[in-house]
Structures are given as structure tokens and as C-alpha cells.
Design a protein around this motif. Structure first.
Motif, PDB file in Angstrom:
ATOM      1  N   PRO A 127       0.829  -1.211   0.000  1.00  0.00           N
ATOM      2  CA  PRO A 127       0.000   0.000   0.000  1.00  0.00           C
ATOM      3  C   PRO A 127       0.861   1.259   0.000  1.00  0.00           C
ATOM      4  CG  PRO A 127      -0.497  -1.396   1.913  1.00  0.00           C
ATOM      5  CD  PRO A 127       0.663  -2.007   1.186  1.00  0.00           C
ATOM      6  N   THR A 128       0.280   2.346  -0.433  1.00  0.00           N
ATOM      7  CA  THR A 128       1.005   3.617  -0.533  1.00  0.00           C
ATOM      8  C   THR A 128       1.691   3.984   0.773  1.00  0.00           C
ATOM      9  OG1 THR A 128      -0.513   4.383  -2.225  1.00  0.00           O
ATOM     10  CG2 THR A 128       0.749   6.070  -1.075  1.00  0.00           C
ATOM     11  N   ASP A 129       1.012   3.835   1.902  1.00  0.00           N
ATOM     12  CA  ASP A 129       1.589   4.263   3.179  1.00  0.00           C
ATOM     13  C   ASP A 129       2.727   3.372   3.658  1.00  0.00           C
ATOM     14  OD1 ASP A 129      -0.300   2.180   3.933  1.00  0.00           O
ATOM     15  OD2 ASP A 129      -0.047   2.885   5.990  1.00  0.00           O
ATOM     16  N   GLN A 130       3.019   2.269   2.930  1.00  0.00           N
ATOM     17  CA  GLN A 130       4.126   1.385   3.297  1.00  0.00           C
ATOM     18  C   GLN A 130       5.235   1.327   2.252  1.00  0.00           C
ATOM     19  OE1 GLN A 130       2.336  -2.404   4.129  1.00  0.00           O
ATOM     20  NE2 GLN A 130       1.672  -1.764   6.151  1.00  0.00           N
ATOM     21  N   ALA A 131       5.059   1.975   1.125  1.00  0.00           N
ATOM     22  CA  ALA A 131       6.084   1.964   0.084  1.00  0.00           C
ATOM     23  C   ALA A 131       7.332   2.697   0.575  1.00  0.00           C
ATOM     24  CB  ALA A 131       5.552   2.628  -1.177  1.00  0.00           C
ATOM     25  N   LEU A 132       8.492   2.163   0.279  1.00  0.00           N
ATOM     26  CA  LEU A 132       9.736   2.755   0.788  1.00  0.00           C
ATOM     27  C   LEU A 132       9.908   4.216   0.392  1.00  0.00           C
ATOM     28  CD1 LEU A 132      12.498   0.016   0.558  1.00  0.00           C
ATOM     29  CD2 LEU A 132      11.567   1.100   2.597  1.00  0.00           C
ATOM     30  N   LEU A 133       9.517   4.568  -0.804  1.00  0.00           N
ATOM     31  CA  LEU A 133       9.675   5.950  -1.236  1.00  0.00           C
ATOM     32  C   LEU A 133       8.802   6.893  -0.404  1.00  0.00           C
ATOM     33  CD1 LEU A 133      11.488   7.261  -3.292  1.00  0.00           C
ATOM     34  CD2 LEU A 133       9.627   7.161  -4.933  1.00  0.00           C
ATOM     35  N   VAL A 134       7.617   6.457  -0.053  1.00  0.00           N
ATOM     36  CA  VAL A 134       6.724   7.258   0.801  1.00  0.00           C
ATOM     37  C   VAL A 134       7.288   7.336   2.214  1.00  0.00           C
ATOM     38  CG1 VAL A 134       4.413   7.364   1.822  1.00  0.00           C
ATOM     39  CG2 VAL A 134       4.694   6.748  -0.598  1.00  0.00           C
ATOM     40  N   ALA A 184      10.365   7.007   3.075  1.00  0.00           N
ATOM     41  CA  ALA A 184      11.572   7.846   3.011  1.00  0.00           C
ATOM     42  C   ALA A 184      11.201   9.327   3.060  1.00  0.00           C
ATOM     43  CB  ALA A 184      12.362   7.534   1.745  1.00  0.00           C
ATOM     44  N   GLY A 185      10.171   9.717   2.359  1.00  0.00           N
ATOM     45  CA  GLY A 185       9.710  11.107   2.407  1.00  0.00           C
ATOM     46  C   GLY A 185       9.267  11.499   3.799  1.00  0.00           C
ATOM     47  N   GLN A 186       8.582  10.587   4.480  1.00  0.00           N
ATOM     48  CA  GLN A 186       8.139  10.860   5.839  1.00  0.00           C
ATOM     49  C   GLN A 186       9.320  10.969   6.799  1.00  0.00           C
ATOM     50  OE1 GLN A 186       5.342   7.651   6.487  1.00  0.00           O
ATOM     51  NE2 GLN A 186       3.784   8.622   5.210  1.00  0.00           N
ATOM     52  N   VAL A 187      10.334  10.141   6.588  1.00  0.00           N
ATOM     53  CA  VAL A 187      11.552  10.230   7.402  1.00  0.00           C
ATOM     54  C   VAL A 187      12.223  11.582   7.166  1.00  0.00           C
ATOM     55  CG1 VAL A 187      13.887   9.303   7.752  1.00  0.00           C
ATOM     56  CG2 VAL A 187      11.933   7.736   7.504  1.00  0.00           C
TER      57      VAL A 187
END
Length: 94
Positions: free
Chosen positions: A21-28, A30-33
């Protein structure tokens, strides 16, 4: 909980798919980090900020520390963060 294991073939864990899911994709993630690194932080404090931010923003799924670590690795590989003197720091855009 969705399966977060890397799959053979490439981008299945980096970008959202029918299995990630979107909320678990690494790129997402990474943005949150990166949002949590407005000021330098230890890995532990960045993890704590990240976890609190996700909770405060009602993110529907738990992200384990190892997935957070992979997101930090993605940021490092992209040149978006650096690690020195025990602190993670955002890299300035060139």
C-alpha cells in the motif's frame, strides 16, 4: 498486515503496488523520514519522531524499525541524507 518482504525483480517494495500500500512503500516512508530531519537527529530520535508523526497523522499501518532503516538507506543512496558524528542530517539540494 501486508507483507513487506522484498520481492524478486526490483521496484515492488520501493513504489506502491497491489501488494504494498502507498503508506508502506519505501519511497513514501523515506519522504516521511525526511520530514523528521528538519534538524539533525540520532537514528533513535529520528525513529521516535517518525513513529510519533505517523501516529499523529493517523497512518493506518505499523512500520517496523527495519523498514524505517531501509527507507533511510534509500535516502542515503539518493544523496538526500548523510550520517556523521552519530547524527542523520538532510543534504542540501545542489
Amino acid at each position: 498486515m501486508h507483507d513487506l518482504r522484498a520481492r524478486q525483480g526490483g521496484t515492488e517494495m520501493i513504489l506502491p503496488t497491489k501488494n504494498i500500500p502507498t503508506d508502506q512503500a519505501l519511497l513514501v516512508i523515506a519522504g516521511q523520514v525526511l520530514l523528521q530531519l528538519e534538524r539533525p537527529a540520532t537514528v533513535t530520535s529520528a525513529w521516535e519522531r517518525f513513529s510519533r508523526w505517523r501516529e499523529a497523522n493517523n497512518m493506518p499501518s505499523f512500520v517496523p524499525f527495519w523498514w524505517f532503516s531501509l527507507a533511510v538507506d534509500v535516502l542515503y543512496a539518493m544523496g538526500s541524507v548523510e550520517y556523521s558524528d552519530g547524527l542523520l542530517r538532510r543534504q542540501n539540494a545542489a
